[in-house]
Design an enzyme around this catalytic site. Structure first.
Site, PDB file in Angstrom:
ATOM      1  CB  VAL A  42       4.006   7.525 -19.333  1.00 62.21           C
ATOM      2  CG1 VAL A  42       3.001   7.025 -18.380  1.00 62.21           C
ATOM      3  CG2 VAL A  42       5.085   8.400 -18.924  1.00 62.21           C
TER       4      VAL A  42
ATOM      5  CE1 TYR B 244       9.295  11.619 -10.912  1.00 60.43           C
ATOM      6  CE2 TYR B 244       8.291  13.399 -12.356  1.00 60.43           C
ATOM      7  CZ  TYR B 244       8.407  12.143 -11.659  1.00 60.43           C
ATOM      8  OH  TYR B 244       7.378  11.196 -12.115  1.00 60.43           O
TER       9      TYR B 244
ATOM     10  CE  LYS C 112       7.321   8.126 -10.531  1.00 62.01           C
ATOM     11  NZ  LYS C 112       5.949   7.947 -10.648  1.00 62.01           N
TER      12      LYS C 112
ATOM     13  CB  SER D 267       7.200   5.747 -13.294  1.00 64.82           C
ATOM     14  OG  SER D 267       6.466   6.980 -13.313  1.00 64.82           O
TER      15      SER D 267
ATOM     16  CE1 TYR E  59       2.965   4.707 -10.778  1.00 70.35           C
ATOM     17  CE2 TYR E  59       2.787   3.724 -13.052  1.00 70.35           C
ATOM     18  CZ  TYR E  59       3.594   4.651 -12.130  1.00 70.35           C
ATOM     19  OH  TYR E  59       4.526   5.243 -12.479  1.00 70.35           O
TER      20      TYR E  59
HETATM   21  N1  GLN Z   1       7.666  11.436 -15.923  1.00 74.19           N
HETATM   22  C1  GLN Z   1       6.286  11.001 -15.901  1.00 74.19           C
HETATM   23  C2  GLN Z   1       5.434  11.638 -14.989  1.00 74.19           C
HETATM   24  O1  GLN Z   1       5.937  12.222 -14.128  1.00 74.19           O
HETATM   25  C3  GLN Z   1       6.391   9.458 -15.282  1.00 74.19           C
HETATM   26  C4  GLN Z   1       5.167   8.830 -15.079  1.00 74.19           C
HETATM   27  C5  GLN Z   1       5.045   7.454 -15.499  1.00 74.19           C
HETATM   28  O2  GLN Z   1       6.060   6.715 -16.019  1.00 74.19           O
HETATM   29  N2  GLN Z   1       3.947   6.765 -14.970  1.00 74.19           N
HETATM   30  O3  GLN Z   1       4.076  11.819 -15.406  1.00 74.19           O
END
Ligand code: GLN
Length: 305
Positions: A259, A189, A64, A61, A241
């Site tokens: 993650v 993505y 992003k 993430s 988050y």
């Molecule tokens: N690729 C992961 C997902 O879409 C990214 C989520 C994350 O890093 N929090 O669930």
């Protein structure tokens, strides 16, 4: 600084066992759970590293933030925010809840999965491969690392099991947030999330943000200052988050987790920070990483408030 880095790594190893690896992307359970590394990049280019800073992990993430910058540069603010909102959700990163229940149906912000998938769908290019190549080139420029590449196994693993993201994307096509090929957008993505990095790469991204979008090495402006400000603001309000409020109180700097165990943080005008610790808490943030950055912020009084 160097000594303190060693100290906070040693002090916070104890948290690792309380966390878990994210099983919803099966390939990520192969990560080294006990890895813990930290890099700091100052705006004069000076770098400090400690622990498992050479350990490779997928950016997830954290990517992003970079795709948001590219979309803002390519499409402009007005277009981007006609499709994606500016508010924190208080929900988990992969939640579907508010997408349907709050009208108009648009993802709350670009840091949650729904918002990020919508942002990835905006990247211009003829094929998803071309878009990914462009994105990779942008990542390589910001990190000054021409070797950055995609971890194919992690990408394929998430592509196979990413049905929740698929559901979010198809829902967004139905309500007109995504107007393009859904599978192509998901492919961009999943691939951006699978870019493999070290804490050094992440800390360099942090320094680039701290330097208002000016390349540390060449002095060239790569991204409009206003767009950097938008990205940093989203990191501050939504980057961790549904732990963003607590993080703002305890640490007080813009940050973004993934993650894969990474945390990107930026101290405006001062430094970039990159952390890895694949063991995650129940909100998907690096469990020991959060403690390390908290110690760092306390010691050097980094909170921007
Ligand atoms: N690729 C992961 C997902 O879409 C990214 C989520 C994350 O890093 N929090 O669930």
């Amino acid at each position: 600084m160097q000594e303190f880095i060693q100290k906070i790594i040693a002090d916070n190893k104890k948290y690792i066992e309380k966390g878990t690896l994210p099983a919803y992307i099966p390939e990520l359970t192969k990560a080294k759970k006990e890895a813990l590394g930290l890099s700091i990049v100052m705006l004069d280019g000076k770098e400090y590293h400690g622990g498992d800073h050479r350990y490779k992990f997928t950016i997830q993430s954290i990517s992003k933030v970079i795709t948001l910058l590219l979309a803002l540069e390519e499409k402009g603010e007005e277009y981007v925010f006609s499709k994606v909102g500016m508010e924190p959700t208080g929900d988990p990163f992969n939640s579907m809840l508010k997408l349907e229940t709050v009208r108009p149906s648009k993802p709350f912000n670009p840091m949650i999965n729904a918002g990020a998938i919508a942002i990835s769908s905006m990247i211009e290019g003829r094929s998803s491969m071309g878009k990914v190549e462009k994105l990779l080139a942008f990542f390589r420029q910001i990190t000054d690392n021409p070797d950055l590449t995609i971890n194919e196994n992690v990408y394929l693993s998430e592509k196979r099991t990413g049905d929740r993201n698929r559901a979010l994307a198809y829902f967004m096509k139905d309500v007109g947030v995504i107007d393009k090929d859904v599978e192509g957008s998901l492919d961009v993505y999943f691939k951006q999330c699978a870019i493999e990095v070290t804490t050094q790469d992440i800390a360099r991204i942090g320094a680039f943000l701290a330097n208002d979008g000016i390349d540390l090495k060449t002095g060239k402006t790569l991204v409009h200052k206003k767009h950097i400000k938008i990205a940093k603001t989203f990191m501050f309000t939504c980057g961790m988050y549904n732990a963003s409020g607590e993080f703002a109180i305890n640490v007080g700097i813009p940050a973004k987790s993934g993650v894969g165990g990474g945390i990107l943080a930026t101290v405006p005008g001062k430094m970039g920070i990159g952390i890895v610790g694949p063991s995650l808490d129940d909100k998907g943030n690096s469990i020991a990483g959060i403690q390390m950055i908290r110690d760092l912020s306390e010691k050097y009084k980094l909170s921007i408030l």
